[in-house]
Design an enzyme around this catalytic site. Structure first.
Site, PDB file in Angstrom:
ATOM      1  N   GLN A  17      -2.285  -4.976  -1.613  1.00  0.00           N
ATOM      2  CA  GLN A  17      -3.345  -5.082  -2.613  1.00  0.00           C
ATOM      3  C   GLN A  17      -3.007  -6.194  -3.594  1.00  0.00           C
ATOM      4  O   GLN A  17      -1.877  -6.307  -4.058  1.00  0.00           O
ATOM      5  CB  GLN A  17      -3.570  -3.752  -3.323  1.00  0.00           C
ATOM      6  CG  GLN A  17      -2.319  -3.069  -3.814  1.00  0.00           C
ATOM      7  CD  GLN A  17      -2.563  -1.603  -4.119  1.00  0.00           C
ATOM      8  OE1 GLN A  17      -3.617  -1.045  -3.830  1.00  0.00           O
ATOM      9  NE2 GLN A  17      -1.575  -0.968  -4.723  1.00  0.00           N
ATOM     10  N   ASP A  51       0.700 -17.964  -8.062  1.00  0.00           N
ATOM     11  CA  ASP A  51       0.426 -18.810  -9.218  1.00  0.00           C
ATOM     12  C   ASP A  51      -1.056 -19.110  -9.382  1.00  0.00           C
ATOM     13  O   ASP A  51      -1.796 -19.184  -8.393  1.00  0.00           O
ATOM     14  CB  ASP A  51       1.159 -20.146  -9.067  1.00  0.00           C
ATOM     15  CG  ASP A  51       2.579 -20.094  -9.569  1.00  0.00           C
ATOM     16  OD1 ASP A  51       2.777 -19.649 -10.714  1.00  0.00           O
ATOM     17  OD2 ASP A  51       3.492 -20.513  -8.828  1.00  0.00           O
ATOM     18  N   SER A  94       0.460   4.196   1.112  1.00  0.00           N
ATOM     19  CA  SER A  94       0.517   4.923   2.389  1.00  0.00           C
ATOM     20  C   SER A  94       1.483   4.276   3.366  1.00  0.00           C
ATOM     21  O   SER A  94       2.136   4.967   4.162  1.00  0.00           O
ATOM     22  CB  SER A  94      -0.881   4.997   3.013  1.00  0.00           C
ATOM     23  OG  SER A  94      -1.755   5.732   2.188  1.00  0.00           O
ATOM     24  N   LEU A  95       1.592   2.940   3.327  1.00  0.00           N
ATOM     25  CA  LEU A  95       2.516   2.239   4.222  1.00  0.00           C
ATOM     26  C   LEU A  95       3.945   2.308   3.697  1.00  0.00           C
ATOM     27  O   LEU A  95       4.897   2.405   4.477  1.00  0.00           O
ATOM     28  CB  LEU A  95       2.076   0.783   4.390  1.00  0.00           C
ATOM     29  CG  LEU A  95       0.712   0.580   5.053  1.00  0.00           C
ATOM     30  CD1 LEU A  95       0.366  -0.904   5.118  1.00  0.00           C
ATOM     31  CD2 LEU A  95       0.693   1.194   6.446  1.00  0.00           C
ATOM     32  N   GLY A  96       4.100   2.258   2.377  1.00  0.00           N
ATOM     33  CA  GLY A  96       5.432   2.398   1.797  1.00  0.00           C
ATOM     34  C   GLY A  96       6.052   3.737   2.148  1.00  0.00           C
ATOM     35  O   GLY A  96       7.265   3.834   2.362  1.00  0.00           O
ATOM     36  N   GLU A 135       6.314 -10.874   3.558  1.00  0.00           N
ATOM     37  CA  GLU A 135       7.696 -10.693   4.023  1.00  0.00           C
ATOM     38  C   GLU A 135       7.842  -9.230   4.414  1.00  0.00           C
ATOM     39  O   GLU A 135       8.078  -8.370   3.569  1.00  0.00           O
ATOM     40  CB  GLU A 135       8.671 -11.082   2.911  1.00  0.00           C
ATOM     41  CG  GLU A 135       8.502 -12.527   2.457  1.00  0.00           C
ATOM     42  CD  GLU A 135       8.416 -12.641   0.946  1.00  0.00           C
ATOM     43  OE1 GLU A 135       8.594 -11.623   0.259  1.00  0.00           O
ATOM     44  OE2 GLU A 135       8.160 -13.745   0.456  1.00  0.00           O
ATOM     45  N   LYS A 167       0.857  -1.187   0.000  1.00  0.00           N
ATOM     46  CA  LYS A 167       0.000   0.000   0.000  1.00  0.00           C
ATOM     47  C   LYS A 167       0.892   1.235   0.000  1.00  0.00           C
ATOM     48  O   LYS A 167       1.838   1.332   0.784  1.00  0.00           O
ATOM     49  CB  LYS A 167      -0.900   0.019   1.235  1.00  0.00           C
ATOM     50  CG  LYS A 167      -1.906  -1.126   1.320  1.00  0.00           C
ATOM     51  CD  LYS A 167      -2.963  -1.044   0.252  1.00  0.00           C
ATOM     52  CE  LYS A 167      -3.904   0.122   0.465  1.00  0.00           C
ATOM     53  NZ  LYS A 167      -4.923   0.207  -0.631  1.00  0.00           N
TER      54      LYS A 167
END
Length: 199
Positions: A148, A119, A103-105, A129, A101
């Site tokens: 997302q 897959d 906003s979190l990045g 992670e 997201k």
């Protein structure tokens, strides 16, 4: 082809795509927001001298669950495994890509280090992670939007989708943050092969 919100709703309504539990407001213009589950796998640095992808190291991580109503605190430079609250099930002609997201990045939280691809045929919780590249601790709240899921239609259905015997699917049906099974990618040592064949 990247699926739009209309396509996503149609796939869910047809019972081909599963995202459970699903809230309508999680469907975005070209993705589905996924939320953070409450279990985490933290690395125990005292168990091994190093991480060896060829070896089974069952005590490399331990499961941690914050108390009710409490966050998990991810410290600067720390790396842990988390998972989506949702169980995601993809048909044999859809592949997924998990993205963080925005906003979190912008706060310094990375949702996945390299493994954002899902897959066709996969079913289970998606392991995250999680890394903190900021200079301050980040609180992770169970149930918060964490990423997302984008969905892509294949040119044709996969001949051997994830979960089939031919695919060698190590993480099919995983529940919660699942540790690495990279050792299964390495050939067995000759003495182990001899032991298996003698049974």
């Amino acid at each position: 082809m990247l699926l739009s919100d209309r396509d996503i709703r149609a796939e869910i309504a047809a019972g081909r795509l599963g995202v459970e539990p699903l809230l309508e407001n999680l469907i975005q213009p070209s993705s589905i927001d996924v939320r953070l589950d409450r279990m985490f796998r933290v690395f125990d640095n005292s168990r091994y001298t190093h991480i060896d992808p060829a070896q089974r190291q069952d005590e490399l991580t331990s499961l941690v669950e914050p108390g009710e109503g409490e966050p998990f605190v991810l410290h600067p430079g720390e790396f842990v495994l988390g998972s989506t609250l949702e169980v995601c099930t993809l048909p044999d002609d859809l592949a997924g890509r998990l993205e963080g997201k925005s906003s979190l990045g912008r706060l310094g939280l990375l949702t996945h280090s390299t493994a954002g691809f899902i897959d066709p045929g996969f079913s289970g919780h998606i392991t995250l992670e999680l890394s903190n590249v900021a200079n301050l601790p980040i609180t992770l709240w169970p149930g918060m939007k964490i990423g997302q899921l984008c969905l892509f239609r294949l040119s044709s259905p996969a001949e051997h989708p994830y979960g089939s015997a031919a695919a060698g699917s190590k993480y099919q049906g995983q529940r919660g943050p699942t540790p690495s099974r990279s050792y299964l990618n390495f050939p067995l040592p000759s003495d182990a092969v001899d032991a298996v064949e003698s049974r």
